[in-house]
Design a protein around this motif. Structure first.
Motif, PDB file in Angstrom:
ATOM      1  N   GLY A  79       3.054 -13.590   6.573  1.00  0.00           N
ATOM      2  CA  GLY A  79       2.301 -13.279   7.778  1.00  0.00           C
ATOM      3  C   GLY A  79       0.826 -13.164   7.460  1.00  0.00           C
ATOM      4  O   GLY A  79       0.395 -13.405   6.329  1.00  0.00           O
ATOM      5  N   GLN A  80       0.050 -12.779   8.458  1.00  0.00           N
ATOM      6  CA  GLN A  80      -1.391 -12.647   8.303  1.00  0.00           C
ATOM      7  C   GLN A  80      -1.750 -11.162   8.223  1.00  0.00           C
ATOM      8  O   GLN A  80      -1.383 -10.384   9.102  1.00  0.00           O
ATOM      9  CB  GLN A  80      -2.126 -13.294   9.471  1.00  0.00           C
ATOM     10  N   VAL A  81      -2.471 -10.786   7.167  1.00  0.00           N
ATOM     11  CA  VAL A  81      -2.920  -9.403   7.028  1.00  0.00           C
ATOM     12  C   VAL A  81      -4.079  -9.198   8.001  1.00  0.00           C
ATOM     13  O   VAL A  81      -5.133  -9.814   7.863  1.00  0.00           O
ATOM     14  CB  VAL A  81      -3.354  -9.092   5.584  1.00  0.00           C
ATOM     15  N   ALA A  82      -3.862  -8.324   8.989  1.00  0.00           N
ATOM     16  CA  ALA A  82      -4.857  -8.140  10.054  1.00  0.00           C
ATOM     17  C   ALA A  82      -5.865  -7.051   9.730  1.00  0.00           C
ATOM     18  O   ALA A  82      -7.045  -7.167  10.061  1.00  0.00           O
ATOM     19  CB  ALA A  82      -4.150  -7.826  11.367  1.00  0.00           C
ATOM     20  N   SER A  83      -5.406  -5.968   9.082  1.00  0.00           N
ATOM     21  CA  SER A  83      -6.315  -4.853   8.823  1.00  0.00           C
ATOM     22  C   SER A  83      -5.779  -3.987   7.693  1.00  0.00           C
ATOM     23  O   SER A  83      -4.604  -4.083   7.310  1.00  0.00           O
ATOM     24  CB  SER A  83      -6.492  -3.997  10.086  1.00  0.00           C
ATOM     25  N   VAL A  84      -6.648  -3.133   7.159  1.00  0.00           N
ATOM     26  CA  VAL A  84      -6.256  -2.172   6.140  1.00  0.00           C
ATOM     27  C   VAL A  84      -6.855  -0.826   6.511  1.00  0.00           C
ATOM     28  O   VAL A  84      -7.997  -0.744   6.985  1.00  0.00           O
ATOM     29  CB  VAL A  84      -6.722  -2.614   4.735  1.00  0.00           C
ATOM     30  N   THR A  85      -6.082   0.239   6.303  1.00  0.00           N
ATOM     31  CA  THR A  85      -6.547   1.601   6.563  1.00  0.00           C
ATOM     32  C   THR A  85      -6.615   2.339   5.236  1.00  0.00           C
ATOM     33  O   THR A  85      -5.625   2.388   4.495  1.00  0.00           O
ATOM     34  CB  THR A  85      -5.603   2.337   7.530  1.00  0.00           C
ATOM     35  N   ILE A  86      -7.792   2.915   4.956  1.00  0.00           N
ATOM     36  CA  ILE A  86      -8.037   3.572   3.678  1.00  0.00           C
ATOM     37  C   ILE A  86      -8.443   5.017   3.919  1.00  0.00           C
ATOM     38  O   ILE A  86      -9.459   5.288   4.573  1.00  0.00           O
ATOM     39  CB  ILE A  86      -9.135   2.847   2.874  1.00  0.00           C
ATOM     40  N   SER A  87      -7.654   5.935   3.401  1.00  0.00           N
ATOM     41  CA  SER A  87      -7.934   7.363   3.565  1.00  0.00           C
ATOM     42  C   SER A  87      -8.917   7.830   2.494  1.00  0.00           C
ATOM     43  O   SER A  87      -8.943   7.288   1.383  1.00  0.00           O
ATOM     44  CB  SER A  87      -6.636   8.159   3.459  1.00  0.00           C
ATOM     45  N   PRO A  88      -9.719   8.865   2.781  1.00  0.00           N
ATOM     46  CA  PRO A  88     -10.594   9.428   1.745  1.00  0.00           C
ATOM     47  C   PRO A  88      -9.822  10.195   0.684  1.00  0.00           C
ATOM     48  O   PRO A  88     -10.350  10.477  -0.391  1.00  0.00           O
ATOM     49  CB  PRO A  88     -11.517  10.367   2.534  1.00  0.00           C
ATOM     50  N   ASP A  89      -8.544  10.505   0.978  1.00  0.00           N
ATOM     51  CA  ASP A  89      -7.679  11.180   0.018  1.00  0.00           C
ATOM     52  C   ASP A  89      -7.151  10.145  -0.975  1.00  0.00           C
ATOM     53  O   ASP A  89      -6.437   9.211  -0.590  1.00  0.00           O
ATOM     54  CB  ASP A  89      -6.523  11.854   0.758  1.00  0.00           C
ATOM     55  N   GLU A 103       3.951 -12.314  16.861  1.00  0.00           N
ATOM     56  CA  GLU A 103       3.948 -10.860  16.992  1.00  0.00           C
ATOM     57  C   GLU A 103       2.621 -10.374  17.550  1.00  0.00           C
ATOM     58  O   GLU A 103       1.565 -10.908  17.217  1.00  0.00           O
ATOM     59  CB  GLU A 103       4.200 -10.180  15.641  1.00  0.00           C
ATOM     60  N   ARG A 104       2.688  -9.312  18.359  1.00  0.00           N
ATOM     61  CA  ARG A 104       1.467  -8.764  18.945  1.00  0.00           C
ATOM     62  C   ARG A 104       0.945  -7.603  18.113  1.00  0.00           C
ATOM     63  O   ARG A 104      -0.239  -7.522  17.810  1.00  0.00           O
ATOM     64  CB  ARG A 104       1.754  -8.304  20.377  1.00  0.00           C
ATOM     65  N   ARG A 105       1.829  -6.678  17.747  1.00  0.00           N
ATOM     66  CA  ARG A 105       1.413  -5.485  17.018  1.00  0.00           C
ATOM     67  C   ARG A 105       1.543  -5.632  15.513  1.00  0.00           C
ATOM     68  O   ARG A 105       0.741  -5.106  14.761  1.00  0.00           O
ATOM     69  CB  ARG A 105       2.241  -4.269  17.490  1.00  0.00           C
ATOM     70  N   GLY A 106       2.566  -6.315  15.075  1.00  0.00           N
ATOM     71  CA  GLY A 106       2.775  -6.464  13.642  1.00  0.00           C
ATOM     72  C   GLY A 106       3.461  -5.252  13.034  1.00  0.00           C
ATOM     73  O   GLY A 106       3.897  -4.334  13.732  1.00  0.00           O
ATOM     74  N   THR A 107       3.527  -5.244  11.716  1.00  0.00           N
ATOM     75  CA  THR A 107       4.180  -4.168  10.970  1.00  0.00           C
ATOM     76  C   THR A 107       3.191  -3.577   9.981  1.00  0.00           C
ATOM     77  O   THR A 107       2.409  -4.299   9.368  1.00  0.00           O
ATOM     78  CB  THR A 107       5.413  -4.709  10.211  1.00  0.00           C
ATOM     79  N   THR A 108       3.230  -2.257   9.815  1.00  0.00           N
ATOM     80  CA  THR A 108       2.337  -1.589   8.875  1.00  0.00           C
ATOM     81  C   THR A 108       3.073  -1.341   7.568  1.00  0.00           C
ATOM     82  O   THR A 108       4.134  -0.705   7.553  1.00  0.00           O
ATOM     83  CB  THR A 108       1.835  -0.250   9.443  1.00  0.00           C
ATOM     84  N   PHE A 109       2.525  -1.866   6.471  1.00  0.00           N
ATOM     85  CA  PHE A 109       3.125  -1.716   5.143  1.00  0.00           C
ATOM     86  C   PHE A 109       2.301  -0.730   4.317  1.00  0.00           C
ATOM     87  O   PHE A 109       1.066  -0.724   4.376  1.00  0.00           O
ATOM     88  CB  PHE A 109       3.210  -3.066   4.430  1.00  0.00           C
ATOM     89  N   LEU A 110       2.996   0.091   3.548  1.00  0.00           N
ATOM     90  CA  LEU A 110       2.359   1.076   2.680  1.00  0.00           C
ATOM     91  C   LEU A 110       2.340   0.534   1.259  1.00  0.00           C
ATOM     92  O   LEU A 110       3.375   0.096   0.743  1.00  0.00           O
ATOM     93  CB  LEU A 110       3.120   2.400   2.756  1.00  0.00           C
ATOM     94  N   VAL A 111       1.173   0.549   0.640  1.00  0.00           N
ATOM     95  CA  VAL A 111       0.982  -0.076  -0.661  1.00  0.00           C
ATOM     96  C   VAL A 111       0.343   0.912  -1.630  1.00  0.00           C
ATOM     97  O   VAL A 111      -0.583   1.647  -1.270  1.00  0.00           O
ATOM     98  CB  VAL A 111       0.089  -1.328  -0.537  1.00  0.00           C
TER      99      VAL A 111
END
Length: 391
Positions: A79-89, A103-111
């Motif tokens: 699939g296409q990686v749409a975004s990444v979320t990075i915590s300050p922690d 797909e409209r929303r996609g799936t969020t993967f934890l890495v």
């Protein structure tokens, strides 16, 4: 004397409305308020139960590059990686949103950002449970065309119950105000139940009104349009293509090698110099700009984001949007969801909403008990009168 009599009639009329509307909608409001209470801390509970996915061990080595993750994830998930979320922690795992075709929303993967391991996605037993609570809250697990208006009109009734309850509560004598603000724990269970309904309903009325008035926008299109019109904002039309927005002045000339996401984050830190969580829309190969959102972190943190658009080759700021600098009406319009779920001041306001929603769940129960007790009292008086007449 006449005005006092009229006042009593109005009070009795409002009391009857409060009673019968409450009895008619009590079960639905109980379900909506109970599921809202359970759902308040859904993300915190889910992350606590699945901590092995959301938290990682921090080694002495720095995190791997975002570009390495996007390439590997795109190949593994197809699939296409749409975004990444990075915590300050540093202990929080990175979250990548991946969309497959269609797909409209996609799936969020934890890495794991230090090893490159894909730990899993955000789906779990807890998330499935909370999704059931969400559907119960929004449309009672029915077809949306049926359940949504039922919940919506029950919410409208809830607004009337709050307003009539406030009028009914106002004591006729000034000396009764103090008594109406407290719960007499030394009284019998009927008195305690009565005080719980009146006093707790009063203390939470403003929060319950906010929940109800904001929640109606998800039940009725006409209400959502009216709310937007009142706030002086318009819902932007959804674009036909889901691709990234391009700058009007952008040309397709390749200016060199794009900067890394880490370098772009460093530039964003200079524009938004506070501790917060980043959400970066991964730019496509032919895109010149990248959209970066930053959210405040902390116990009182607002969920509203500050947004930047940076040139991917120079990190020059193309546009900058600071939430606190927006007009008040636009701040309110962007905070409708936060106002409804209690996230407007972070964990602090969610605790207040949780308590308020828990009290709201009890109001149909305590109100019904008050009605039953009044019926029993009237029945006893009627029986006593019949006995006296017979003797």
């Amino acid at each position: 004397m006449a005005s006092n009599s009229n006042g009593k009639r109005v009070r009795k009329f409002l009391n009857d409305i409060h009673l019968w509307l409450g009895l008619g909608s009590g079960l639905i409001l109980f379900i909506v308020c109970l599921t809202g209470t359970v759902y308040t801390f859904h993300s915190e509970i889910d992350e606590w139960l699945n901590g092995d996915k959301y938290y990682v061990e921090v080694p002495s080595t720095p995190p791997l590059s975002i570009e390495a993750f996007t390439e590997v994830l795109g190949q593994q998930i197809e699939g296409q990686v749409a975004s990444v979320t990075i915590s300050p922690d540093a202990e929080r795992s990175y979250q990548f949103s991946v969309r497959k075709e269609g797909e409209r929303r996609g799936t969020t993967f934890l890495v794991n950002q230090y090893t490159g391991e894909v730990i899993g996605d955000t789906k779990s037993g807890a998330s499935n449970f909370f999704m059931v609570m969400f559907r119960l809250h929004r449309w009672l697990l029915m077809d949306t065309s049926i359940g949504r208006p039922i919940v919506g009109w029950s919410t409208v009734i809830f607004v009337f119950l709050i307003l009539t309850g406030l009028v009914i509560w106002v004591p006729q004598k000034v000396k009764s105000w103090k008594q109406g603000l407290k719960i007499k724990w030394s009284g019998n269970w009927k008195r305690i139940n009565h005080d719980l309904h009146n006093a707790l309903g009063l203390y939470t009325a403003i929060f319950l009104l906010i929940m109800a008035l904001t929640g109606l926008q998800w039940s009725f299109e006409w209400y959502r349009s009216g709310l937007q019109s009142m706030l002086g904002v318009e819902q932007p039309a959804r674009r036909a293509d889901a691709g990234p927005e391009k700058d009007q002045n952008e040309d397709q000339t390749v200016l060199g090698t794009p900067l890394s996401i880490e370098q772009l984050i460093q530039s964003a830190d200079q524009e938004l110099p506070y501790k917060g969580t980043y959400r970066i829309d991964i730019p496509e190969a032919n895109s010149k700009n990248v959209k970066i959102s930053k959210y405040h972190s902390g116990f009182f943190a607002s969920p509203a984001s500050d947004n930047l658009s940076l040139d991917v080759f120079t990190a020059r700021v193309q546009s900058k949007e600071i939430f606190s600098e927006k007009p008040f009406n636009l701040q309110v319009a962007r905070s409708i969801k936060a106002l409804h779920i209690g996230d407007v001041f972070g964990t602090f306001s969610k605790i207040i909403y949780f308590i308020s929603c828990l009290i709201a769940t009890s109001l149909p129960v305590t109100g019904t008990l008050i009605w039953i007790n009044k019926l029993k009292k009237k029945s006893k008086k009627r029986l006593k009168k019949q006995v006296l007449m017979a003797s």
